[in-house]
Motif scaffolding. Structure first.
Motif, PDB file in Angstrom:
ATOM      1  N   GLU A 148       3.634   5.726  -5.501  1.00 20.25           N
ATOM      2  CA  GLU A 148       3.595   5.999  -7.097  1.00 20.25           C
ATOM      3  C   GLU A 148       2.804   6.945  -7.659  1.00 20.25           C
ATOM      4  O   GLU A 148       2.690   7.745  -8.463  1.00 20.25           O
ATOM      5  CB  GLU A 148       3.635   4.574  -7.702  1.00 20.25           C
ATOM      6  N   LYS A 149       1.406   6.695  -6.776  1.00 17.29           N
ATOM      7  CA  LYS A 149       0.214   7.517  -7.295  1.00 17.29           C
ATOM      8  C   LYS A 149       0.090   8.862  -6.846  1.00 17.29           C
ATOM      9  O   LYS A 149       0.053   9.723  -7.458  1.00 17.29           O
ATOM     10  CB  LYS A 149      -0.924   6.719  -7.247  1.00 17.29           C
ATOM     11  N   TYR A 150       0.539   9.163  -5.571  1.00 16.84           N
ATOM     12  CA  TYR A 150       0.222  10.446  -4.916  1.00 16.84           C
ATOM     13  C   TYR A 150       1.438  11.058  -4.547  1.00 16.84           C
ATOM     14  O   TYR A 150       1.379  12.169  -3.547  1.00 16.84           O
ATOM     15  CB  TYR A 150      -0.551  10.373  -3.856  1.00 16.84           C
ATOM     16  N   GLY A 151       2.851  10.417  -4.747  1.00 13.15           N
ATOM     17  CA  GLY A 151       4.000  11.058  -3.920  1.00 13.15           C
ATOM     18  C   GLY A 151       4.243  12.593  -4.640  1.00 13.15           C
ATOM     19  O   GLY A 151       4.490  13.481  -3.735  1.00 13.15           O
ATOM     20  N   ASN A 152       4.018  12.775  -6.094  1.00 11.53           N
ATOM     21  CA  ASN A 152       4.324  14.034  -6.432  1.00 11.53           C
ATOM     22  C   ASN A 152       3.333  15.253  -5.934  1.00 11.53           C
ATOM     23  O   ASN A 152       3.517  16.365  -5.714  1.00 11.53           O
ATOM     24  CB  ASN A 152       4.210  14.088  -7.967  1.00 11.53           C
ATOM     25  N   TYR A 153       1.992  14.720  -5.775  1.00 13.15           N
ATOM     26  CA  TYR A 153       1.025  15.452  -5.407  1.00 13.15           C
ATOM     27  C   TYR A 153       1.355  15.834  -3.866  1.00 13.15           C
ATOM     28  O   TYR A 153       1.114  17.101  -3.598  1.00 13.15           O
ATOM     29  CB  TYR A 153      -0.374  14.638  -5.300  1.00 13.15           C
ATOM     30  N   CYS A 154       1.614  15.054  -2.849  1.00 13.40           N
ATOM     31  CA  CYS A 154       1.909  15.210  -1.518  1.00 13.40           C
ATOM     32  C   CYS A 154       3.154  15.851  -1.290  1.00 13.40           C
ATOM     33  O   CYS A 154       3.233  16.863  -0.757  1.00 13.40           O
ATOM     34  CB  CYS A 154       1.969  13.807  -0.838  1.00 13.40           C
ATOM     35  N   ARG A 155       4.227  15.708  -2.439  1.00 10.08           N
ATOM     36  CA  ARG A 155       5.359  16.418  -2.055  1.00 10.08           C
ATOM     37  C   ARG A 155       5.258  17.955  -2.620  1.00 10.08           C
ATOM     38  O   ARG A 155       5.441  18.833  -1.886  1.00 10.08           O
ATOM     39  CB  ARG A 155       6.554  15.878  -3.084  1.00 10.08           C
ATOM     40  N   ALA A 156       4.262  18.314  -3.662  1.00  8.40           N
ATOM     41  CA  ALA A 156       3.915  19.600  -4.007  1.00  8.40           C
ATOM     42  C   ALA A 156       3.387  20.243  -2.786  1.00  8.40           C
ATOM     43  O   ALA A 156       3.713  21.494  -2.620  1.00  8.40           O
ATOM     44  CB  ALA A 156       3.232  19.643  -5.169  1.00  8.40           C
ATOM     45  N   THR A 205      -0.695  15.225   4.796  1.00  6.36           N
ATOM     46  CA  THR A 205       0.543  15.887   4.530  1.00  6.36           C
ATOM     47  C   THR A 205       0.527  17.357   4.796  1.00  6.36           C
ATOM     48  O   THR A 205       1.475  17.953   5.348  1.00  6.36           O
ATOM     49  CB  THR A 205       0.558  15.863   2.790  1.00  6.36           C
ATOM     50  N   ARG A 206      -0.599  18.061   4.380  1.00  6.77           N
ATOM     51  CA  ARG A 206      -0.652  19.502   4.760  1.00  6.77           C
ATOM     52  C   ARG A 206      -0.397  19.605   6.519  1.00  6.77           C
ATOM     53  O   ARG A 206       0.388  20.698   6.800  1.00  6.77           O
ATOM     54  CB  ARG A 206      -2.104  20.027   4.353  1.00  6.77           C
ATOM     55  N   ASN A 207      -1.416  19.122   7.157  1.00  5.91           N
ATOM     56  CA  ASN A 207      -1.292  19.320   8.359  1.00  5.91           C
ATOM     57  C   ASN A 207       0.213  18.910   9.149  1.00  5.91           C
ATOM     58  O   ASN A 207       0.620  19.432  10.114  1.00  5.91           O
ATOM     59  CB  ASN A 207      -2.436  18.288   9.166  1.00  5.91           C
ATOM     60  N   LEU A 208       0.757  17.732   8.639  1.00  2.76           N
ATOM     61  CA  LEU A 208       2.030  17.606   9.284  1.00  2.76           C
ATOM     62  C   LEU A 208       3.090  18.656   8.698  1.00  2.76           C
ATOM     63  O   LEU A 208       3.984  19.028   9.675  1.00  2.76           O
ATOM     64  CB  LEU A 208       2.526  16.185   8.449  1.00  2.76           C
ATOM     65  N   ALA A 209       2.940  19.143   7.340  1.00  2.00           N
ATOM     66  CA  ALA A 209       3.744  20.392   6.980  1.00  2.00           C
ATOM     67  C   ALA A 209       3.603  21.503   7.828  1.00  2.00           C
ATOM     68  O   ALA A 209       4.751  22.213   8.231  1.00  2.00           O
ATOM     69  CB  ALA A 209       3.768  20.600   5.678  1.00  2.00           C
ATOM     70  N   LEU A 210       2.347  21.895   8.162  1.00  2.00           N
ATOM     71  CA  LEU A 210       2.051  22.972   8.993  1.00  2.00           C
ATOM     72  C   LEU A 210       2.545  22.803  10.496  1.00  2.00           C
ATOM     73  O   LEU A 210       2.884  23.621  10.841  1.00  2.00           O
ATOM     74  CB  LEU A 210       0.603  23.327   9.125  1.00  2.00           C
ATOM     75  N   ASP A 211       2.443  21.422  10.810  1.00  2.00           N
ATOM     76  CA  ASP A 211       3.103  21.176  12.298  1.00  2.00           C
ATOM     77  C   ASP A 211       4.555  21.412  12.208  1.00  2.00           C
ATOM     78  O   ASP A 211       5.257  21.970  13.116  1.00  2.00           O
ATOM     79  CB  ASP A 211       2.678  19.724  12.805  1.00  2.00           C
ATOM     80  N   ARG A 212       5.265  20.943  11.186  1.00  2.00           N
ATOM     81  CA  ARG A 212       6.585  20.966  11.246  1.00  2.00           C
ATOM     82  C   ARG A 212       7.104  22.676  10.927  1.00  2.00           C
ATOM     83  O   ARG A 212       8.079  22.971  11.450  1.00  2.00           O
ATOM     84  CB  ARG A 212       7.231  20.214  10.018  1.00  2.00           C
ATOM     85  N   CYS A 251       7.938  14.791   5.625  1.00  2.00           N
ATOM     86  CA  CYS A 251       6.854  15.207   5.964  1.00  2.00           C
ATOM     87  C   CYS A 251       5.906  14.223   5.142  1.00  2.00           C
ATOM     88  O   CYS A 251       5.092  13.451   5.460  1.00  2.00           O
ATOM     89  CB  CYS A 251       6.316  16.406   5.625  1.00  2.00           C
ATOM     90  N   VAL A 252       6.470  13.962   3.802  1.00  2.00           N
ATOM     91  CA  VAL A 252       5.708  12.973   2.864  1.00  2.00           C
ATOM     92  C   VAL A 252       5.805  11.561   3.360  1.00  2.00           C
ATOM     93  O   VAL A 252       4.754  10.830   3.292  1.00  2.00           O
ATOM     94  CB  VAL A 252       6.028  13.280   1.393  1.00  2.00           C
ATOM     95  N   ASN A 253       6.909  11.252   3.959  1.00  2.00           N
ATOM     96  CA  ASN A 253       6.916   9.683   4.509  1.00  2.00           C
ATOM     97  C   ASN A 253       6.362   9.709   5.515  1.00  2.00           C
ATOM     98  O   ASN A 253       5.728   8.522   5.813  1.00  2.00           O
ATOM     99  CB  ASN A 253       8.581   9.659   4.597  1.00  2.00           C
ATOM    100  N   ASP A 254       6.219  10.739   6.343  1.00  2.00           N
ATOM    101  CA  ASP A 254       5.316  10.501   7.680  1.00  2.00           C
ATOM    102  C   ASP A 254       3.989  10.634   7.164  1.00  2.00           C
ATOM    103  O   ASP A 254       3.095   9.995   7.935  1.00  2.00           O
ATOM    104  CB  ASP A 254       5.625  11.769   8.531  1.00  2.00           C
ATOM    105  N   ALA A 271       0.861  -1.136   0.111  1.00  2.00           N
ATOM    106  CA  ALA A 271      -0.048  -0.010  -0.196  1.00  2.00           C
ATOM    107  C   ALA A 271       0.467   1.279   0.022  1.00  2.00           C
ATOM    108  O   ALA A 271       0.602   2.383  -0.646  1.00  2.00           O
ATOM    109  CB  ALA A 271      -0.943   0.005   1.271  1.00  2.00           C
ATOM    110  N   ILE A 272       2.120   1.378   0.829  1.00  2.00           N
ATOM    111  CA  ILE A 272       2.874   2.249   0.870  1.00  2.00           C
ATOM    112  C   ILE A 272       3.315   2.664  -0.564  1.00  2.00           C
ATOM    113  O   ILE A 272       3.686   3.810  -0.992  1.00  2.00           O
ATOM    114  CB  ILE A 272       3.983   2.290   1.671  1.00  2.00           C
ATOM    115  N   ARG A 273       3.809   1.508  -1.085  1.00  2.00           N
ATOM    116  CA  ARG A 273       4.676   1.746  -2.270  1.00  2.00           C
ATOM    117  C   ARG A 273       3.642   2.485  -3.330  1.00  2.00           C
ATOM    118  O   ARG A 273       4.160   3.241  -4.073  1.00  2.00           O
ATOM    119  CB  ARG A 273       5.198   0.477  -2.883  1.00  2.00           C
ATOM    120  N   ARG A 274       2.412   1.829  -3.477  1.00  2.00           N
ATOM    121  CA  ARG A 274       1.442   2.225  -4.294  1.00  2.00           C
ATOM    122  C   ARG A 274       1.117   3.726  -4.016  1.00  2.00           C
ATOM    123  O   ARG A 274       0.896   4.187  -5.151  1.00  2.00           O
ATOM    124  CB  ARG A 274       0.467   1.267  -4.422  1.00  2.00           C
ATOM    125  N   THR A 275       1.089   3.980  -2.883  1.00  2.44           N
ATOM    126  CA  THR A 275       0.536   5.399  -2.802  1.00  2.44           C
ATOM    127  C   THR A 275       1.837   6.440  -3.137  1.00  2.44           C
ATOM    128  O   THR A 275       1.187   7.421  -3.658  1.00  2.44           O
ATOM    129  CB  THR A 275       0.417   5.442  -1.048  1.00  2.44           C
TER     130      THR A 275
END
Length: 184
Positions: free
Chosen positions: A23-31, A74-81, A46-49, A17-21
């Motif tokens: 692949e599909k949403y890595g760029n989206y969450c990194r942005a 992702t957004r909440n983790l980034a805001l916290d960081r 943050c994306v890994n978290d 599930a992590i690998r597939r996530t």
């Protein structure tokens, strides 16, 4: 792979599930993370978290739509960081500019807490649904995804000054809407 299949992998506690996530949403969450955090390593961590957050949230939660679910984590983790590591000398990122712009509508000291408040969230959602599609998209790109105005202008084939004016007018509309709703 379809979202429902990825969610099924989470529910089955399959590490695939992590690998597939990723692949599909890595760029989206990194942005999302990079628009908030100035340091790319912090954004990547943050994306890994976020993947861990999704793993821990399921199977208790079964999101209907995976992209917004992951984006919110992702957004909440980034805001916290950002909050934890923010000092004036570090600066950077779009978040300080975004919060400054929103300060016209919501008090700066309470901006992050107020955005999380359910009543304010519902009022903002009503406001967004009433906007024309492009105006809504520009507003969300700036204030949800924290995208730079230049990127928004390029995405929608607009001049940066036009984006700035659109955002100013949208913030004014939001301020009036929140006043009308008794939230300001």
């Amino acid at each position: 792979m379809e979202d429902h299949a990825i969610i099924d992998l989470y529910w089955a506690r399959d590490p695939e599930a992590i690998r597939r996530t990723g692949e599909k949403y890595g760029n989206y969450c990194r942005a999302i993370a990079r628009n908030i955090l100035p340091d790319r390593r912090d954004a990547e961590e943050c994306v890994n978290d976020a993947w861990l957050g999704a793993w821990n949230a399921m199977p208790e939660a079964r999101p209907r739509l995976l992209a917004p679910f992951l984006g919110k984590i992702t957004r909440n983790l980034a805001l916290d960081r950002w909050r934890a590591g923010h000092t004036e000398k570090r600066g950077g990122g779009e978040l300080p500019l975004v919060l400054e712009e929103l300060a016209e509508c919501v008090s700066p000291a309470d901006t992050l807490q107020a955005i999380e408040a359910a009543e304010l969230e519902a009022a903002v959602n009503r406001f967004l649904r009433a906007l024309p599609e492009q105006e809504c998209n520009v507003f969300l790109r700036r204030y949800w995804f924290s995208e730079p105005m230049a990127d928004i202008a390029q995405r929608y084939g607009m001049r940066e000054a036009t984006v700035r004016t659109s955002l100013f007018r949208s913030r004014e509309k939001l301020r009036r809407h929140l006043e009308k709703e008794g939230l300001l």
